[in-house]
Design an enzyme around this catalytic site. Structure first.
Site, PDB file in Angstrom:
ATOM      1  N   ASP A 178       0.845  -1.191   0.000  1.00 54.50           N
ATOM      2  CA  ASP A 178       0.000   0.000   0.000  1.00 54.50           C
ATOM      3  C   ASP A 178       0.882   1.243   0.000  1.00 54.50           C
ATOM      4  O   ASP A 178       2.080   1.174   0.275  1.00 54.50           O
ATOM      5  CB  ASP A 178      -0.943  -0.019   1.210  1.00 54.50           C
ATOM      6  CG  ASP A 178      -0.193  -0.184   2.524  1.00 54.50           C
ATOM      7  OD1 ASP A 178       0.518   0.749   2.919  1.00 54.50           O
ATOM      8  OD2 ASP A 178      -0.317  -1.261   3.165  1.00 54.50           O
ATOM      9  N   GLU A 222      22.767 -21.130 -19.259  1.00 53.63           N
ATOM     10  CA  GLU A 222      21.757 -20.360 -18.514  1.00 53.63           C
ATOM     11  C   GLU A 222      22.409 -19.215 -17.744  1.00 53.63           C
ATOM     12  O   GLU A 222      21.892 -18.101 -17.689  1.00 53.63           O
ATOM     13  CB  GLU A 222      20.996 -21.283 -17.552  1.00 53.63           C
ATOM     14  CG  GLU A 222      19.970 -22.162 -18.250  1.00 53.63           C
ATOM     15  CD  GLU A 222      19.342 -23.187 -17.315  1.00 53.63           C
ATOM     16  OE1 GLU A 222      18.158 -23.517 -17.508  1.00 53.63           O
ATOM     17  OE2 GLU A 222      20.039 -23.690 -16.391  1.00 53.63           O
TER      18      GLU A 222
END
Ligand code: GLA
Length: 749
Positions: free
Chosen positions: A536, A616
């Site tokens: 928030d 990777e």
């Protein structure tokens, strides 16, 4: 001047660049609301407020017994009160000394000042004196002498207006506040939908659009935190509003505790929206002379769709809510060991993880849960903030140094508000846990909460955290909070004041965070509550980024990040690349797609690099380089949602404010055979300028693609890109992603 005041007629018009907001103290001294929307002049819009008798809607006594037209029950007001003839949802509800619940607010005076007000102990939008104005309006109940000061902060350049209310007991006896909302907005005309953001653990902020029908619709939380379940953010919009067109109002509550966002379509189809602390779990006694400060709400209006509304919020959050060094400083690319090891690690393992990461350009190593007390699973140890040197193989200081020697900064996880029953802290201070004597408390993740509504408990946490942060070279903290609160009770208050617990808990949290921010200004704090359970605008005042969700699956994240982006900027959303099969969903997505999705947030990794192949790792290195290269564009650029994840191919765009470059990312949620092409318009570029449009080569580019016309750069004007757009290649396999980099070639004179 942003605020224009007609003193004679007592009209207050707040102007921002593109919006206006008007209210008026009318002939009955009621502060009525007359307008909020696209920018207008200072015309008196109270002419739109027509007084007309409504059966069973009472009339003001002071208006004379013959007049049946003036009724609070349908009057648009700035701050409505329970108990005196307004039967809708109301903003303020009190219990007077005689037990009655009536309140009558009448206009007294106003004050206008340069700059933006701030709030003691609560988060608030801040601004330089030249960037904002504050209008304060005093209202009073002539019978009880309860005073309400309504404050409006106006940030003209950002199209933001903030609101809050301060309630002061000017009478001679105590008054109990049963509900004290931060704002009330009455919209007389129009037919609206509203957007709310619901969810659950690992699936936060799903967008829900519903029609406002007669009756009350509400979202809120009584969980002690703002919650995964409903976000303290909502949008009221016209029926035709979409990303790029239509009117909408956004409301973001700067509060991390229990909230209620409610709407009512009344008997004559007017819309009322109220936002504030949830009243179910709240009551607050005001002794004579005492004041109660409500938290702040910020509002914006956009006449051109949700996209502009979001960008208004992004800017105000980035520049006027997030504070401190990390507001502008480039944040490090991090690696967190949680999904890589969970509780099962040693100091040596962490150092080796950090070394692997450092080689790939990653800059910060974060040691997650499990480094303290007796904590090899989540059943014990919370509260014992003393490093487990046996597990770490050295002191915390030494561990931090070893990580630094690997070229990495060192970060650490805390859950300061939690306490395990199996902990030394609980054994020493059982009364510090939130629970009710004589009842068995509900456990969640097998833990309780610490009663940080109490100052002595706050001080203990502050002391412990400061001591750890001073003893080791720590530059980052992940601040977690892993349950909803129930069995609420504090030994710090007597029976009559227990209704203050939930709000005092939040004030305690803010005090601790404020203290840390001041003592360790270099510290980057990332908020977290089982992912995005306390995401928030209030938290963002103390922690400029928040772990967006415990769901790290790239495809799940598309929805979560899209919903989150309606209010919160990319620079606040913690997002990591994790291993496959994904630990939450089992889904296997390409590393490239995982990287691109995490790059729509504060980019990082959460896996064990040692289980990756050399190819990777090389790819990770390229991702980190790419992110660093485009950091400013991604973190500070304007954000456009071009296509929703619900459409199967999610597309978003970053464009710098000057329109010099843009990055468009598209991710397919699934592959469809022989699918139609996806076309998106590119926004925010200069119409007359010429751009190079490059489709970036994918890691797994097939030879056919290299030869295809899609792989060729295009030269197009900003106008063509805005009006005609670009074509996204199809998906050759599930979860494929594409990226376009668009850069300015030349500007037309
Ligand atoms: C919460 C967080 C996770 C992790 C764990 C550790 O669930 O959201 O990221 O830190 O706690 O216990």
């Amino acid at each position: 001047m942003a605020v224009s005041i007609d003193r004679e007629n007592r009209i207050f018009t707040l102007h921002t660049k593109n919006t206006s907001y008007q209210m008026k103290a009318d002939e009955m001294d009621v502060l009525i609301h007359t307008y909020y929307g696209a920018r207008i002049d200072d015309s008196d819009l109270s002419q739109l407020v027509i007084h007309c008798g409504r059966g069973f809607s009472g009339n003001l006594y002071e208006n004379g017994k013959g007049d049946r037209n003036y009724t609070l029950d349908v009057l648009p007001q700035e701050y409505s009160c329970f108990g005196t003839g307004d039967y809708r949802i109301t903003a303020l509800r009190v219990k007077n000394p005689d037990g009655s619940q009536a309140c009558t607010l009448r206009y007294k005076k106003y004050e206008l000042s340069q700059g933006k007000y701030s709030l003691d102990g609560l988060p608030a939008v801040y601004a330089d004196p030249g960037e904002a104005e504050t209008l304060s309006i005093w209202m009073e109940d002539p019978f009880s002498h309860l005073e309400v000061i309504l404050r409006y902060g106006v940030l003209p350049e950002l199209d933001i207006i903030t609101r809050e209310a301060e309630i002061v007991n000017r009478g001679g006896s105590p008054v109990v506040l049963k509900k004290a909302a931060s704002m009330n907005l009455d919209i007389q005309y129009g037919d609206f939908d509203w957007l709310t953001f619901h969810g659950r653990h690992t699936m936060e902020r799903n967008i829900q659009r519903t029609e406002l029908e007669h009756g009350v619709q509400a979202v809120g939380s009584v969980r002690g935190t703002s919650s995964h379940h409903y976000n303290p953010f909502a949008v009221l919009c016209e029926k035709n509003t979409d990303e790029d067109k239509g009117g909408c109002y956004g409301f973001s509550f700067l509060y991390s505790g229990e909230f209620l966002l409610e709407t009512e379509k009344d008997q004559i189809s007017q819309t009322r929206l109220i936002c504030g602390i949830h009243p179910d779990d709240f009551s607050w006694t005001l002794e004579p002379g005492e004041a109660f400060q409500t938290p702040e709400v910020m509002m914006t209006y956009s006449g051109s769709g949700f996209g502009q509304m979001s960008r208004n919020f992004h800017k105000v959050i980035r520049e006027h809510i997030c504070r401190g060094e990390w507001k502008k400083k480039r944040r490090p690319v991090l690696i967190n060991n949680w999904e890589g090891t969970y509780f099962n690690f040693t100091g040596d393992k962490l150092v080796s993880m950090a070394k692997d990461a450092g080689k790939l350009g990653i800059e910060l190593f974060v040691m997650d849960d499990g480094w303290f007390g007796k904590r090899d699973d989540d059943n014990s140890g919370l509260g014992d903030w003393f490093p487990n040197e046996k597990k770490l193989g050295c002191t915390l200081k030494r561990l931090g140094e070893r990580i630094n020697e690997a070229g990495m900064q060192f970060g650490i996880w805390f859950e300061p508000e939690g306490i395990s029953e199996d902990s030394d802290l609980f054994r020493a201070h059982p009364d510090w846990a939130v629970r009710i004597d004589g009842r068995r408390p509900d456990l969640s993740r097998n833990q309780l909460m610490l009663d940080i509504s109490r100052k002595d408990v706050q001080d203990y946490i502050i002391e412990r955290l400061c001591s750890i942060l001073s003893e080791a070279p720590i530059t980052y903290v992940k601040w977690d909070m892993n349950r909803s609160i129930c069995d609420k009770y504090t030994k710090g208050l007597d029976a009559d004041h227990q209704g203050e617990f939930s709000h005092r808990f939040v004030l305690g949290l803010y005090r601790i965070l404020e203290t840390l921010n001041r003592r360790f200004p270099y510290l980057l704090i990332e908020g977290c509550s089982g992912g995005g359970g306390r995401f928030d605008a209030g938290m963002l005042y103390y922690t400029p980024q928040i772990w967006c969700s415990d769901n790290t699956d790239a495809i799940g994240r598309l929805d979560i990040q899209c919903g989150t982006s309606f209010c919160y900027p990319v620079s606040t959303m913690g997002a990591h690349v994790s291993a496959v099969p994904n630990h939450q969903t089992g889904r296997v997505t390409p590393l490239q797609t995982r990287g691109r999705v995490a790059m729509a947030g504060t980019f990082g990794y959460e896996l064990d690099l040692s289980s990756m192949t050399e190819e990777e790792k090389e790819e990770v290195k390229r991702q980190v380089e790419f992110f660093k290269k485009h950091y400013d564009l991604i973190q500070y650029g304007e954000y456009y949602r071009l296509r929703s994840p619900k459409e199967g191919c999610s597309v978003w765009e970053f464009v710098d404010e000057e329109g010099k470059e843009a990055l468009v990312t598209a991710v397919y949620s699934y592959v469809i055979s022989n699918s139609p092409f996806v076309n998106v318009k590119v926004h925010g570029l200069k119409p007359d300028a010429v751009y190079r449009v490059q489709l970036l080569k994918n890691e797994d580019t097939d030879p056919w693609f290299e030869q295809s016309e899609l792989a060729r750069d295009r030269i197009l004007s900003g106008n063509a890109l805005e009006q005609a757009g670009i074509v996204i290649p199809g998906a050759g396999k599930d979860y494929q992603s594409w990226q376009f980099y668009i850069s300015l070639l030349e500007e037309q004179e």
